[in-house]
Each structure stands twice: as structure tokens, then as C-alpha cells.
Design a protein around this motif. Sequence first.
Motif, mmCIF file in Angstrom:
data_model
loop_
_atom_site.group_PDB
_atom_site.id
_atom_site.type_symbol
_atom_site.label_atom_id
_atom_site.label_comp_id
_atom_site.label_asym_id
_atom_site.label_seq_id
_atom_site.Cartn_x
_atom_site.Cartn_y
_atom_site.Cartn_z
ATOM 1 N N ARG A 95 -34.586 -7.792 49.892
ATOM 2 C CA ARG A 95 -34.635 -9.259 50.084
ATOM 3 C C ARG A 95 -34.029 -9.958 48.877
ATOM 4 O O ARG A 95 -33.317 -10.943 49.007
ATOM 5 C CB ARG A 95 -36.063 -9.716 50.334
ATOM 6 C CG ARG A 95 -36.559 -9.205 51.712
ATOM 7 C CD ARG A 95 -37.608 -10.067 52.261
ATOM 8 N NE ARG A 95 -37.048 -11.271 52.809
ATOM 9 C CZ ARG A 95 -37.150 -11.623 54.084
ATOM 10 N NH1 ARG A 95 -37.749 -10.838 54.932
ATOM 11 N NH2 ARG A 95 -36.657 -12.761 54.499
ATOM 12 N N LYS A 96 -34.310 -9.465 47.689
ATOM 13 C CA LYS A 96 -33.727 -10.040 46.479
ATOM 14 C C LYS A 96 -32.207 -9.955 46.546
ATOM 15 O O LYS A 96 -31.502 -10.931 46.281
ATOM 16 C CB LYS A 96 -34.254 -9.314 45.236
ATOM 17 C CG LYS A 96 -33.653 -9.814 43.930
ATOM 18 C CD LYS A 96 -34.100 -8.934 42.763
ATOM 19 C CE LYS A 96 -33.374 -9.252 41.484
ATOM 20 N NZ LYS A 96 -31.938 -9.006 41.502
ATOM 21 N N LYS A 97 -31.720 -8.789 46.921
ATOM 22 C CA LYS A 97 -30.272 -8.569 47.000
ATOM 23 C C LYS A 97 -29.618 -9.498 48.028
ATOM 24 O O LYS A 97 -28.546 -10.035 47.793
ATOM 25 C CB LYS A 97 -30.010 -7.095 47.356
ATOM 26 C CG LYS A 97 -28.560 -6.697 47.372
ATOM 27 C CD LYS A 97 -28.370 -5.189 47.465
ATOM 28 C CE LYS A 97 -29.023 -4.580 48.665
ATOM 29 N NZ LYS A 97 -28.772 -3.146 48.825
ATOM 30 N N ARG A 98 -30.281 -9.720 49.146
ATOM 31 C CA ARG A 98 -29.699 -10.509 50.234
ATOM 32 C C ARG A 98 -29.934 -12.018 50.097
ATOM 33 O O ARG A 98 -29.167 -12.813 50.614
ATOM 34 C CB ARG A 98 -30.283 -10.044 51.569
ATOM 35 C CG ARG A 98 -29.777 -8.713 52.034
ATOM 36 C CD ARG A 98 -30.578 -8.242 53.256
ATOM 37 N NE ARG A 98 -29.990 -7.106 53.921
ATOM 38 C CZ ARG A 98 -30.073 -5.850 53.492
ATOM 39 N NH1 ARG A 98 -30.708 -5.581 52.378
ATOM 40 N NH2 ARG A 98 -29.524 -4.866 54.170
ATOM 41 N N GLU A 99 -31.032 -12.411 49.444
ATOM 42 C CA GLU A 99 -31.415 -13.826 49.431
ATOM 43 C C GLU A 99 -31.385 -14.465 48.044
ATOM 44 O O GLU A 99 -30.840 -15.548 47.875
ATOM 45 C CB GLU A 99 -32.818 -13.980 50.040
ATOM 46 C CG GLU A 99 -32.882 -13.529 51.492
ATOM 47 C CD GLU A 99 -34.300 -13.369 52.010
ATOM 48 O OE1 GLU A 99 -35.217 -13.967 51.433
ATOM 49 O OE2 GLU A 99 -34.482 -12.630 52.994
ATOM 50 N N THR A 123 -26.136 -16.602 42.013
ATOM 51 C CA THR A 123 -24.689 -16.624 41.784
ATOM 52 C C THR A 123 -24.121 -18.017 42.040
ATOM 53 O O THR A 123 -23.316 -18.524 41.260
ATOM 54 C CB THR A 123 -23.989 -15.580 42.685
ATOM 55 O OG1 THR A 123 -24.496 -14.277 42.341
ATOM 56 C CG2 THR A 123 -22.482 -15.605 42.525
ATOM 57 N N LYS A 124 -24.564 -18.646 43.115
ATOM 58 C CA LYS A 124 -24.085 -19.989 43.452
ATOM 59 C C LYS A 124 -24.523 -21.010 42.405
ATOM 60 O O LYS A 124 -23.730 -21.872 41.989
ATOM 61 C CB LYS A 124 -24.585 -20.406 44.844
ATOM 62 C CG LYS A 124 -24.080 -21.744 45.307
ATOM 63 C CD LYS A 124 -22.548 -21.727 45.408
ATOM 64 C CE LYS A 124 -22.014 -23.016 45.987
ATOM 65 N NZ LYS A 124 -20.558 -22.964 46.122
ATOM 66 N N LEU A 125 -25.778 -20.934 41.971
ATOM 67 C CA LEU A 125 -26.268 -21.868 40.951
ATOM 68 C C LEU A 125 -25.472 -21.722 39.654
ATOM 69 O O LEU A 125 -25.106 -22.718 39.024
ATOM 70 C CB LEU A 125 -27.759 -21.653 40.691
ATOM 71 C CG LEU A 125 -28.699 -21.998 41.852
ATOM 72 C CD1 LEU A 125 -30.120 -21.531 41.550
ATOM 73 C CD2 LEU A 125 -28.662 -23.482 42.163
ATOM 74 N N ARG A 126 -25.200 -20.487 39.261
ATOM 75 C CA ARG A 126 -24.406 -20.254 38.044
ATOM 76 C C ARG A 126 -22.999 -20.817 38.201
ATOM 77 O O ARG A 126 -22.454 -21.411 37.268
ATOM 78 C CB ARG A 126 -24.365 -18.772 37.732
ATOM 79 C CG ARG A 126 -25.688 -18.230 37.221
ATOM 80 C CD ARG A 126 -25.651 -16.734 37.027
ATOM 81 N NE ARG A 126 -26.918 -16.238 36.521
ATOM 82 C CZ ARG A 126 -27.404 -15.034 36.808
ATOM 83 N NH1 ARG A 126 -26.731 -14.204 37.591
ATOM 84 N NH2 ARG A 126 -28.564 -14.657 36.306
#
Length: 181
Positions: free
Chosen positions: A100-104, A110-113
Motif C-alpha cells: 500500500r505504501k508503494k502504491r499510495e 513524489t508529487k509533493l516533492r
Amino acid sequence: MKIPPLQQEFVLHFGEMGSRWGINRTVGQIYALLFLSADALNADQITEALGISRSNASMGLKELQAWRLVRLKHVPGDRKDHFTTPDDLWEIVRILIEERKKREIDPTLTKLRALEMQGPAGDDYSEARISELREMIEMMTGFYEDMARLETEKLVRLMTYGSRIAGLIDKVGGVFPSKNR
């Protein structure tokens, strides 16, 4: 293959819960059936037990394999592929959290960064909120990674201490980092 009433109820419940967890009903039922089965099952047995099509069973098994929640097991004298779930409940929980961590979580981080890297956009409030959210998610994922490294025995012990740890933090005057708005 007839499913005993206890298993039937569990399988049906997992199917219903599947949609709430982001998987379809059939995948949830396949997993529940395998989870409760003492022996590894092949796709034909799953199809018969759940009353689903062979292609539906195959697609569900592939999805569960992609999540690493079911494993292929070869049965001597049988050419068919058989499937089973890990025996260790803690391993299952660890796999679920990791997947779930990997998918969500990871794509969001990544987007926030990436949004922060774009530089000032003239919207100080939004920029601050994005930064605050990224920091919180990084803190949570750091905590997750620390817990994931613990041996199961130590993790279970830590979890049983639960509220006592929170009380200890209060007694020592522990302060959690936060930003006041």
C-alpha cells in the motif's frame, strides 16, 4: 469442493470488504478462501468453491501474486499450479503495508516533492501546506521504515506497550514537532 459454513461466512465478508479496501469482491474472496485453506488450492478448486469463472479466478490469482499475498506451491504428482498464503500473519500485514505504501504513499510523496521543486508560485499558504504535508508523510514513512526493520517479536512487544509508551512520553515532557499556523 464445498466450503464449510464458517469459511463461507468469512469468504463472503472478505468479498464485501474488498471493495472498501480497493480490491474487487472476487479477489477478496479468493484470498479469504486461500487464507483459511489448510492445503494449497489450484485454480479449478477455487473456481468450484467460489462459483466463479476460470478466467476470473486466474485474474484474481495474478492480482494477489502481484501484491505478493499468495504464493505458488507445487504439489508432487500434480502438474497444476497450487496457491497458498503466507503462514505468518505478521508477514502478511507487513506485505500489505509495504504494498500500500508503494502504491499510495510513495507516489504522493513524489508529487509533493516535485511541487516543492517548482519554486515559489506566489501562493504562500498553499506552498506551506504542501511542505507541511510532505514533512508529515516523510516522518510517518520514516517511522514505518523503523518499525519494518524490527523483528516480529520486538514489534509485537512494542505494540503491547501502546498507551504505556504514550504515558512515558508525557512524563518525560516529550514534545512532538509541529508547526503552528
